[in-house]
Design a protein around this motif. Structure first.
Motif, short mmCIF file in Angstrom:
data_model
loop_
_atom_site.label_atom_id
_atom_site.label_comp_id
_atom_site.label_asym_id
_atom_site.label_seq_id
_atom_site.Cartn_x
_atom_site.Cartn_y
_atom_site.Cartn_z
N TRP A 22 13.94 35.21 54.14
CA TRP A 22 13.28 33.99 52.98
C TRP A 22 12.09 34.73 52.07
O TRP A 22 11.63 34.61 51.58
CB TRP A 22 12.18 32.98 53.28
CG TRP A 22 13.27 31.74 54.84
CD1 TRP A 22 14.24 31.65 54.40
CD2 TRP A 22 12.24 31.79 55.93
NE1 TRP A 22 13.90 30.88 55.53
CE2 TRP A 22 13.80 30.42 56.30
CE3 TRP A 22 11.02 32.17 56.52
CZ2 TRP A 22 12.97 29.80 57.90
CZ3 TRP A 22 10.49 31.01 57.60
CH2 TRP A 22 11.86 30.55 58.21
N ASP A 74 21.97 25.71 61.20
CA ASP A 74 21.55 26.91 60.22
C ASP A 74 21.79 26.65 58.88
O ASP A 74 20.70 27.40 57.85
CB ASP A 74 23.37 27.65 59.83
CG ASP A 74 23.41 28.05 61.11
OD1 ASP A 74 22.20 29.13 62.04
OD2 ASP A 74 24.54 28.21 62.13
N ARG A 100 14.06 24.02 50.48
CA ARG A 100 14.74 25.60 49.95
C ARG A 100 13.12 25.68 48.35
O ARG A 100 12.36 26.52 48.83
CB ARG A 100 15.86 25.53 48.97
CG ARG A 100 17.29 26.05 49.93
CD ARG A 100 17.79 25.89 48.67
NE ARG A 100 18.53 25.09 48.79
CZ ARG A 100 19.45 24.35 49.43
NH1 ARG A 100 19.49 25.38 51.15
NH2 ARG A 100 20.34 23.55 49.18
N VAL A 110 16.90 34.14 60.95
CA VAL A 110 16.82 33.63 59.33
C VAL A 110 15.30 34.60 58.37
O VAL A 110 15.12 34.16 57.03
CB VAL A 110 17.63 32.44 57.53
CG1 VAL A 110 19.09 32.85 59.31
CG2 VAL A 110 17.19 31.57 58.91
N SER A 146 18.38 28.70 57.18
CA SER A 146 18.27 29.28 55.72
C SER A 146 17.85 29.01 54.35
O SER A 146 17.37 29.50 53.60
CB SER A 146 19.86 29.19 55.55
OG SER A 146 21.02 28.58 55.08
#
Length: 157
Positions: free
Chosen positions: A157, A117, A94, A153, A121
């Motif tokens: 972002w 996932d 992240r 996904v 994500s």
């Protein structure tokens, strides 16, 4: 993971490799020279980091004039297959995705249908999957599922 990645660049280039990813832990003293040599052999450089290595260690390699094209976040300790995915590594993914929106971010270790996932994500767009693919009755289905989840996904972002 090898202890002196500089020793392998020449042979990987001659073999036709398109990329060369090295562990930051094995190249702290000579990463700039290593990146230059990788690029000189026509390969895209990438850097990997083990779970215990702070993410900040790769920032200079991404931001420098002579930068890497990919960061690989290990989601298990390197060395052998079949380990459990470490979800706490998704914070590193992240942080990389927020700081470098167009960077290729790869994850390796414990990836499969039950963990894809979380990785996608968090911002991973390159997935390494071994046991979950090669141990599946229908490997192509697992690959397709994971690819579709990542593609699904990317817009977030």
């Amino acid at each position: 993971m090898v202890t002196n990645p500089l020793d392998y660049v020449e042979s990987f280039g001659k073999a036709g490799a398109s990329g060369f990813t090295f562990h930051i832990e094995a190249a702290r003293e000579n990463w700039n020279e290593l990146i230059q040599k990788i690029k000189a052999k026509g390969m895209k450089p990438g850097v990997s980091l083990k779970p215990g290595t702070p993410i900040e260690e790769v920032y200079p390699l991404v931001e420098g004039e002579n930068h890497v094209d990919l960061v690989l976040v290990m989601t298990v300790e390197p060395g052998f297959g079949g380990q459990k995915f470490m979800p706490e590594m998704m914070d590193k993914v992240r942080r990389l995705r927020q700081k470098y929106p167009s960077l290729d971010i790869e994850v390796d270790g414990g990836l499969g249908p039950s963990t894809i996932d979380a990785a996608a994500s968090a911002g991973a767009n390159c997935i390494v999957a071994g046991s979950s693919v090669f141990g599946a009755p229908e490997p192509a289905q697992v690959i397709s599922l994971m690819r579709n989840r990542v593609e699904g996904v990317k817009a977030a972002w």
